[in-house]
Design an enzyme around this catalytic site. Structure first.
Site, PDB file in Angstrom:
ATOM      1  N   TYR A  15       9.548  -1.479 -19.660  1.00 16.67           N
ATOM      2  CA  TYR A  15       8.932  -2.220 -18.553  1.00 16.67           C
ATOM      3  C   TYR A  15      10.002  -2.822 -17.634  1.00 16.67           C
ATOM      4  O   TYR A  15       9.920  -2.718 -16.404  1.00 16.67           O
ATOM      5  CB  TYR A  15       8.046  -3.305 -19.164  1.00 16.67           C
ATOM      6  CG  TYR A  15       7.269  -4.162 -18.211  1.00 16.67           C
ATOM      7  CD1 TYR A  15       6.114  -3.678 -17.591  1.00 16.67           C
ATOM      8  CD2 TYR A  15       7.647  -5.483 -17.959  1.00 16.67           C
ATOM      9  CE1 TYR A  15       5.366  -4.495 -16.738  1.00 16.67           C
ATOM     10  CE2 TYR A  15       6.915  -6.295 -17.123  1.00 16.67           C
ATOM     11  CZ  TYR A  15       5.771  -5.800 -16.511  1.00 16.67           C
ATOM     12  OH  TYR A  15       5.037  -6.609 -15.677  1.00 16.67           O
ATOM     13  N   SER A  46       8.451  -7.535 -11.274  1.00 15.63           N
ATOM     14  CA  SER A  46       8.332  -8.606 -12.270  1.00 15.63           C
ATOM     15  C   SER A  46       9.678  -9.304 -12.376  1.00 15.63           C
ATOM     16  O   SER A  46      10.726  -8.664 -12.204  1.00 15.63           O
ATOM     17  CB  SER A  46       7.966  -8.026 -13.640  1.00 15.63           C
ATOM     18  OG  SER A  46       8.127  -9.013 -14.644  1.00 15.63           O
ATOM     19  N   GLY A  72      -4.075  -0.501  -8.974  1.00 16.73           N
ATOM     20  CA  GLY A  72      -4.347  -1.633  -9.869  1.00 16.73           C
ATOM     21  C   GLY A  72      -5.268  -2.647  -9.212  1.00 16.73           C
ATOM     22  O   GLY A  72      -5.342  -3.801  -9.626  1.00 16.73           O
TER      23      GLY A  72
END
Ligand code: NAD
Length: 244
Positions: A150, A137, A11
């Site tokens: 997610y 996250s 990423g």
């Protein structure tokens, strides 16, 4: 501080990953940046000057991951760090979530983390040194409506971090995770204004974070300054969640 150090950053062509690559290069290191978009990859490589190399790969694909590590080693001759920041979302309420939405998101975040860490650890264990940072996250700690895939993937990364920290410690390798809150990147640029305002209202520091602020935390966890920290979850979220 990072002279002679090489990181592979999944990423790394955008957002938090690219900010990390730029900061590492600014502090003397080299970065292999991985992404799926060749246009963005070429641009990232140009922005990193001669200290960056773009390698295209889908991190959920085992063959592509193997090939990308081979290419990284060919370019740099060594690997000191892995940062796994690749990812995207497929948000839906669970009752509407197709199996392919589930598998795609688990594939890039969690299976991608496993595949990349396995290749990286094989290299780092031979050198008896290295550090890994997963980008999780806060949603992996709290859950979030519409993000079952997610959130589950990011929670899985926490467990992977804590397990690998124990497995890799005898080789002097540290494994940590940063858990960003609401950060202004291409990923969050698409959020509807109403959701954005709701997030902002809940952040004690009263603003969104910048990718550079997450990059600083990642570089800290890669640096000798954090030499006694492993298996840790570091929230970079303006105080949004109580991070344990
Ligand atoms: P971004 O969209 O700017 O960057 C994501 C990068 O991942 C891109 O380079 C893209 O090419 C790459 N990517 C996506 N799927 C891939 C795949 N299958 N194989 C290889 N590369 C792939 O997003 P960002 O905000 O910088 O996100 C980086 C990480 O931070 C993600 O893991 C994301 O979940 C996490 N995160 C972001 C926020 C935020 O608010 N922006 C918050 C918490 C966590």
């Amino acid at each position: 501080m990072f002279e002679g150090k090489v990181a592979l950053i999944t990423g790394g062509t955008s957002g938090i990953g690219l900010a990390t690559a730029k900061l590492l290069v600014a502090r003397g290191g080299q970065a292999v940046v991985v992404g799926r978009d060749p246009g963005r990859g070429a641009q990232a490589e140009a922005e990193l000057g001669g200290k960056g190399k773009f390698v295209p790969a889908d991190v959920s694909n085992p063959e592509e991951v193997k090939k990308m590590f081979d290419e990284a080693l060919q370019w740099a001759g060594k690997l000191d760090f892995l940062v796994h920041a690749a990812g995207h979302t497929r948000d839906k309420l669970l009752v509407r979530m197709e199996l392919r939405d589930w598998e795609e998101i688990l594939g890039v975040h969690l299976t991608g983390g496993y595949l990349c860490a396995r290749e990286a650890l094989r290299i780092m264990m031979k050198a008896r040194a290295g550090a890994i940072v997963f980008v999780g996250s806060v949603v992996g700690l709290t859950g979030n409506v519409g993000q079952a895939n997610y959130a589950a993937a990011k929670a899985g990364l926490v467990a992977l971090t804590k397990t690998l920290a124990r497995e890799a410690a005898p080789w002097g390798i540290r494994v940590n995770l940063v858990a960003p809150g609401y950060i202004e990147t291409p990923m969050t640029a698409a959020l509807p204004e109403k959701i954005r305002a709701e997030y902002l209202a809940r952040i004690p520091l009263g603003r969104a974070g910048q990718p550079e602020e997450v990059a600083e935390a990642i570089l800290f966890l890669l640096s000798p300054q954090s030499s006694y920290i492993t298996g840790h979850v570091l929230c970079v979220d303006g105080g949004l969640v109580p991070c344990t």
